[in-house]
Every structure is written in structure tokens, then in C-alpha cells.
Design an enzyme around this catalytic site. Structure first.
Site, mmCIF file in Angstrom:
data_model
loop_
_atom_site.group_PDB
_atom_site.id
_atom_site.type_symbol
_atom_site.label_atom_id
_atom_site.label_comp_id
_atom_site.label_asym_id
_atom_site.label_seq_id
_atom_site.Cartn_x
_atom_site.Cartn_y
_atom_site.Cartn_z
ATOM 1 N N ARG A 27 -12.957 0.713 -5.618
ATOM 2 C CA ARG A 27 -12.476 0.683 -4.233
ATOM 3 C C ARG A 27 -11.827 2.010 -3.846
ATOM 4 O O ARG A 27 -11.823 2.419 -2.698
ATOM 5 C CB ARG A 27 -11.452 -0.455 -4.084
ATOM 6 C CG ARG A 27 -10.945 -0.633 -2.684
ATOM 7 C CD ARG A 27 -10.097 -1.890 -2.547
ATOM 8 N NE ARG A 27 -10.097 -2.326 -1.167
ATOM 9 C CZ ARG A 27 -9.204 -1.943 -0.269
ATOM 10 N NH1 ARG A 27 -8.228 -1.143 -0.612
ATOM 11 N NH2 ARG A 27 -9.280 -2.358 0.979
ATOM 12 N N CYS A 38 0.810 -1.216 0.000
ATOM 13 C CA CYS A 38 0.000 0.000 0.000
ATOM 14 C C CYS A 38 0.845 1.269 0.000
ATOM 15 O O CYS A 38 1.828 1.367 0.738
ATOM 16 C CB CYS A 38 -0.841 -0.052 1.264
ATOM 17 S SG CYS A 38 -1.833 1.373 1.498
HETATM 18 P P1 IMP Z 1 -1.291 -6.997 3.738
HETATM 19 O O1 IMP Z 1 -1.919 -8.149 4.459
HETATM 20 O O2 IMP Z 1 -0.387 -6.211 4.613
HETATM 21 O O3 IMP Z 1 -0.626 -7.415 2.476
HETATM 22 O O4 IMP Z 1 -2.477 -5.999 3.365
HETATM 23 C C1 IMP Z 1 -3.635 -6.407 2.697
HETATM 24 C C2 IMP Z 1 -4.664 -5.296 2.743
HETATM 25 O O5 IMP Z 1 -4.172 -4.123 2.095
HETATM 26 C C3 IMP Z 1 -5.952 -5.597 2.009
HETATM 27 O O6 IMP Z 1 -6.821 -6.418 2.739
HETATM 28 C C4 IMP Z 1 -6.515 -4.203 1.754
HETATM 29 O O7 IMP Z 1 -7.198 -3.661 2.838
HETATM 30 C C5 IMP Z 1 -5.270 -3.382 1.560
HETATM 31 N N1 IMP Z 1 -4.987 -3.139 0.142
HETATM 32 C C6 IMP Z 1 -5.129 -3.954 -0.904
HETATM 33 N N2 IMP Z 1 -4.687 -3.390 -2.049
HETATM 34 C C7 IMP Z 1 -4.261 -2.177 -1.705
HETATM 35 C C8 IMP Z 1 -3.685 -1.093 -2.441
HETATM 36 O O8 IMP Z 1 -3.438 -1.166 -3.632
HETATM 37 N N3 IMP Z 1 -3.422 0.035 -1.730
HETATM 38 C C9 IMP Z 1 -3.675 0.134 -0.407
HETATM 39 N N4 IMP Z 1 -4.151 -0.858 0.335
HETATM 40 C C10 IMP Z 1 -4.450 -2.014 -0.308
#
Ligand code: IMP
Length: 524
Positions: free
Chosen positions: A438, A336
Site C-alpha cells: 500500500r 495516519c
Molecule cells: P480513520 O477513519 O480516520 O481512522 O481513517 C481510516 C483511513 O486511513 C483508511 O481507510 C486509510 O485510507 C487510511 N489509513 C489506514 N492506515 C493508514 C496508515 O497507516 N497511514 C495513513 N493512512 C492510513
């Protein structure tokens, strides 16, 4: 003044008289006025008293007001994380998958149906052949697919009218490869009626000593099959997340807030969806509230998780409009760049603590979404009031995540990308693009990325990874001295479970130090 030396036998009595326990209460830890916003790495939980075995620790928790799971694990609605295969495995292992919506409504509904009709140990989409398929073709299929028993249906379709079964034994000694299977197939294979349990099916296979048991409906249509080769492999899933009435696996899916998402949801409800997540990076919007109200009016029995939110005020709007669960996180995801680009978001531990404290008073369970990189982060999210954790990066790169493996720099990798990455936003499904909606970007000529696209290393199957997380959480609870997630919550709230803030040097100390080289293997 010199402290008086105390009788060591009174240590317990003495510690009980002290006004405060060692360390910080959660309120003291999370006081943003003194410390600013915290992330999971900024603090530790102090150990308590170990008076039980780790296997006795239960991880039962609430996903939404009405849905309880045996584990707190949820997979994220991302197109490199959750499709049917991941959702099936997550539910079998006691969590739940949230199927992404960066695809057409038909495709998403088909994935939900696949999860809902899944039966452990049953082959639900067997490869079938027609009566006119030749022996040569059967041999080629065996070569390509690695198995050799093919049910024969009238039109070669599945589901379809069952005519027989062709196995490698049937074709073994026949030289003429042009002979159609109708001439050599077993015309009366062992069958059983739909509705039998896996145990009953396995018993039939053992008794008949056959390799395949074909399951048919009342009209002799093949609906699934059980294979002897799977007998030993079939696992028990005691924690599986299932509906109490239908015994089907629980399934979640995400939708956006566009008008077309209503039709999309209707198709998924018809496929048996149990819980919908309204997927938005900023959940406190007129669009989301309208969608939430519409869902609760139209499908009062469907559980709705709203979000994402990181403040009490955002949460209040969604709680007031009837959400059954909240998803917390803005900018903490591993892929993100929202905080950098939008200047909006909140450090995840602070967001989880503040939203959960508020929402839990209204009986609304919260999911900590994003930024989970290890077991420690999960237990910290739970200690701060979350009931479940949603994971993207942790589950990406597993066998069950969508996409093919590829090799780079000698490593086996899979793509993992943010739903706000340019790549994901440019993929257009029939019913619009989930990623742009989104991020409220469906009308944009110039797309502003809020995520990146990249690759993660092969993690093997979630069949091993989720039990690793489960065991790890049990051990963590044991160290803290709590026997369940509920007990963790109660003891944090009562001030019994204590915390310590970590300085930058403390964080370094907690890592691996002064090693010439090492291998970090997380589980066997
Ligand atoms: P991770 O588990 O730290 O990889 O984060 C996953 C979460 O990041 C997802 O469930 C979303 O809420 C968020 N997310 C997904 N795609 C994006 C993006 O492109 N930008 C910002 N947040 C994202």
C-alpha cells in the site's frame, strides 16, 4: 444613512430581493486562495427550512457507477476493522464492508465467500458432532459454548451427511457419560430443504414446536440451521445491501497493485466479490493504472474503486482508465502520519471538494476516506460532493471488528492500527504483505512508518452504532432542509445550501464549555 424601517410583513419579499443568500456558497467557502486547505472542523452548514419529518429523509447513494446503497457507510480495508463479520453487518445495515488484504489470498477469498453465502437468521457454520462423540463430551461442549443442540454428521464435519440431532433433553437423564450420541440422538430431526426463506423456516419451528430446524441439500447434507432461541432475536434489515439477482449481501474487498494481486482477485471473484478497491496511499501510479486496466479487461462486470487521490490530476488519470469509483484522502486518517513524514497529502475537506467536483462531472461517485470522527463530518463530506464515507477509527473497537478486547486503565479496549504502521507492515501473509505494498515499501530494508498502532475504547455493536449514524444524518439533513443526499448535492451546487467558515474561536464555541464535569453519551 439611517436605514428605513420596513414593514415586518414584507420580510420574505425583502429577503428574496437580496442578491445573495446569507452565508457562503460552497465555491466561496472552498476558495483555497483566501483560506488555504480546510478540514471538516473548519466550517459549518447553515440551517435551512424544516418542512418534513426526519424519518422521511432517505440516504440512498451511489458507491460506484453501478452499485447503489441505501446508506453512505463503508468500512475501511484495515486488519483491525473489516473481516467477514464486519462486512456482513455493514451490508445488513445498508452499507458495505471492504475486506482487508493483510492476509493470504485464500483467507481473504474465504471471508468474501462467508459474506456472500450469509443468510440472515440462518446459522451458517453450525457446530456439529460425530456419532461417536460421547455424552460427556456433549455436556462439556454445552458448558463451553452455551448452547446445547448439536447436529450429528457422518464424519463430524460441516457440511456433511446428516445423521441426527442431539439436544440437552436427549442427554438429560443419562448417567453413563461414555455412551456415544449415536445411541441416544434423535434420528429423524425436523429438516427442510435448502432455499426456504427465514419466514418459512420460522413458521415450521412454530408449528412443530421444536428447537432446531436443520437445513439440508438434495443429498441430505446439512448446510445450515435455524434455532428457536434466535426467533425473537432475528432482526429485519430493510436497508440491506443485496444483489438484485442473487439476493446475496454485497461484498467489497481490497487488493494491492503487485502481480500476485491478480491471482488474489481471481479467487475473490470466484467467491462472488461485487466491488474491488485498489488499495494504495497514492493512487496515481503506473502500477495502479496497469492493475485497473487489467481488471476492467478481465472482469468487465466487476466494479472498481481506485485511489487514494486528493487532486483533480490524480483523479483524471484513474477516471480516464475506467475506474467506477474513487477513494479520496491522504493523510487525514486518525492513525495516519503520512502528512508529517511524507509532506504529501491535503486537508480532507479541500481534497473531497476538489476531487468530487471534477469526478462527479464524469459520473464517477466518490468516497471520502479518513478523518471522519462524528456524524457532522459525514454530512459535511456528503455536502462537499462525496457519495459515501469510508470509516476506520469510527468502526474500530466495535464487536464486529477483528481482535479481542482487553482491559487497560479500567477501560475495555481493542487494537486499532494504521496499515502503514510498523506492526501492520511486519505481518507477512502468504501472498506478500498488503501494508508494505500500500505504501510502495515491499522492497525496503528499513521500513518508514506512515501510521501508528494503538487502542480504541469498546463501542459496542455496529448494529446499534450504524443506526445511530443513520438517524443522526437524517436529523442533520432535516436541519439543513434537504430530504435526501441527492437534494443536498443539488442545493449545494445551486447555492441554496450555505456555509460558514469557522474561526479558531468559533470552533471552541462549538465545543462543550465551562462544565465542571460531564459524560458524553452519544446514543442510548
Ligand atoms: P480513520 O477513519 O480516520 O481512522 O481513517 C481510516 C483511513 O486511513 C483508511 O481507510 C486509510 O485510507 C487510511 N489509513 C489506514 N492506515 C493508514 C496508515 O497507516 N497511514 C495513513 N493512512 C492510513
Amino acid at each position: 444613512m439611517v436605514a428605513t424601517k420596513r414593514d415586518y410583513r414584507t420580510a420574505n419579499e425583502y429577503v428574496a430581493t437580496l442578491e445573495e443568500k446569507d452565508g457562503l456558497s460552497v465555491e466561496q467557502l472552498m476558495d483555497s486562495n483566501t483560506r488555504g486547505g480546510l478540514t471538516y472542523n473548519d466550517f459549518l452548514i447553515l440551517p435551512g427550512y424544516v418542512g418534513f419529518s426526519s424519518v422521511d429523509v432517505g440516504l440512498k447513494t451511489k458507491l460506484t457507477k453501478k452499485i447503489t446503497l441505501q446508506t453512505p457507510f463503508v468500512s475501511s480495508p484495515m486488519d483491525t476493522v473489516t473481516e467477514a463479520e464486519m462486512a456482513i453487518q455493514m451490508a445488513l445495515l445498508g452499507g458495505i464492508g471492504t475486506i482487508h488484504h493483510n492476509c493470504s489470498a485464500e483467507e481473504q477469498a474465504a471471508m468474501v465467500r462467508k459474506v456472500k453465502t450469509y443468510e440472515n437468521g440462518f446459522i451458517n457454520s453450525p457446530v456439529v458432532v460425530t456419532p461417536t462423540t460421547t455424552i460427556g463430551e456433549v455436556r462439556a461442549m454445552k458448558e463451553e459454548l452455551g448452547f446445547s443442540g448439536f447436529p450429528v454428521t457422518q464424519d463430524g464435519k460441516f457440511p456433511g451427511k446428516l445423521l441426527g440431532l442431539v439436544t440437552s433433553r436427549d442427554v438429560q437423564f443419562i448417567e453413563d457419560e461414555s455412551i456415544p450420541v449415536s445411541e441416544i440422538m434423535t434420528k429423524e430431526p425436523v429438516t427442510a430443504k435448502q432455499g426456504l426463506t427465514l419466514e418459512q423456516g420460522n413458521e415450521i419451528l412454530k408449528k412443530t414446536k421444536k428447537g432446531k430446524l436443520l437445513i439440508i441439500d438434495g443429498d441430505n447434507n446439512l448446510v445450515s440451521m435455524i434455532s428457536r432461541t434466535d426467533l425473537m432475536k432475528n432482526q429485519n434489515y430493510p436497508l440491506a445491501s443485496k444483489s438484485a439477482t442473487t439476493k446475496q449481501l454485497l461484498c467489497g474487498a481490497a487488493i494491492g497493485t503487485l502481480p500476485a494481486d491478480r491471482a488474489r482477485l481471481t479467487m475473490m471473484v470466484e467467491a462472488g466479490l461485487d466491488v474491488v478497491t485498489i488499495d494504495s496511499s497514492q493512487g496515481n501510479s503506473q502500477y495502479q493504472i496497469e492493475m485497473l486496466r487489467w481488471i476492467k479487461e478481465t472482469y468487465p462486470d466487476l466494479e472498481v474503486i481506485a485511489g487514494n487521490v486528493v487532486t483533480r490530476e490524480q483523479a483524471a488519470n484513474l477516471i480516464a482508465n475506467g475506474c467506477d469509483g474513487l477513494r479520496i484522502g491522504m493523510g487525514s486518517g486518525s492513525i495516519c502520519i503520512t502528512q508529517e513524514v511524507m509532506a504529501c497529502g491535503r486537508p480532507q475537506a479541500t481534497a473531497v471538494y476538489n476531487v468530487c467536483k471534477f469526478a462527479n462531472e464524469f459520473g464517477v461517485p466518490c468516497m471520502a476516506d479518513g478523518g471522519v470522527q462524528n456524524i457532522g463530518h459525514i454530512i459535511k463530506a456528503l455536502a462537499l460532493g462525496a457519495s459515501t464515507v469510508m470509516m476506520g477509527g469510527m468502526l474500530a473497537g466495535t464487536t464486529e471488528s477483528p481482535g479481542d478486547y482487553f482491559f487497560r486503565d479500567g477501560k475495555r479496549l481493542k487494537v486499532y492500527r494504521g496499515m502503514g504502521s510498523i506492526d501492520a507492515m511486519q505481518q507477512t501473509g502468504k501472498s506478500g504483505n498488503a501494508s508494505t505494498s500500500r505504501y510502495f515499501s515491499e522492497g525496503d530494508k528499513v521500513l518508514v512508518a506512515q501510521g501508528v498502532s494503538g487502542a480504541v475504547v469498546d463501542k459496542g455493536s455496529v448494529n446499534k452504532f450504524i443506526p445511530y449514524l443513520f438517524n443522526g444524518l437524517q436529523h442533520s439533513c432535516q436541519d439543513i432542509g434537504v430530504e435526501s443526499i441527492d437534494a443536498l448535492r443539488e442545493n449545494v451546487n445551486s447555492g441554496n445550501v450555505r456555509f460558514e467558515f469557522r474561526t479558531a474561536a468559533a470552533q471552541l464555541e462549538g465545543g462543550i464549555n465551562n462544565m465542571h464535569s460531564y459524560e458524553k453519551r452519544l446514543h442510548n
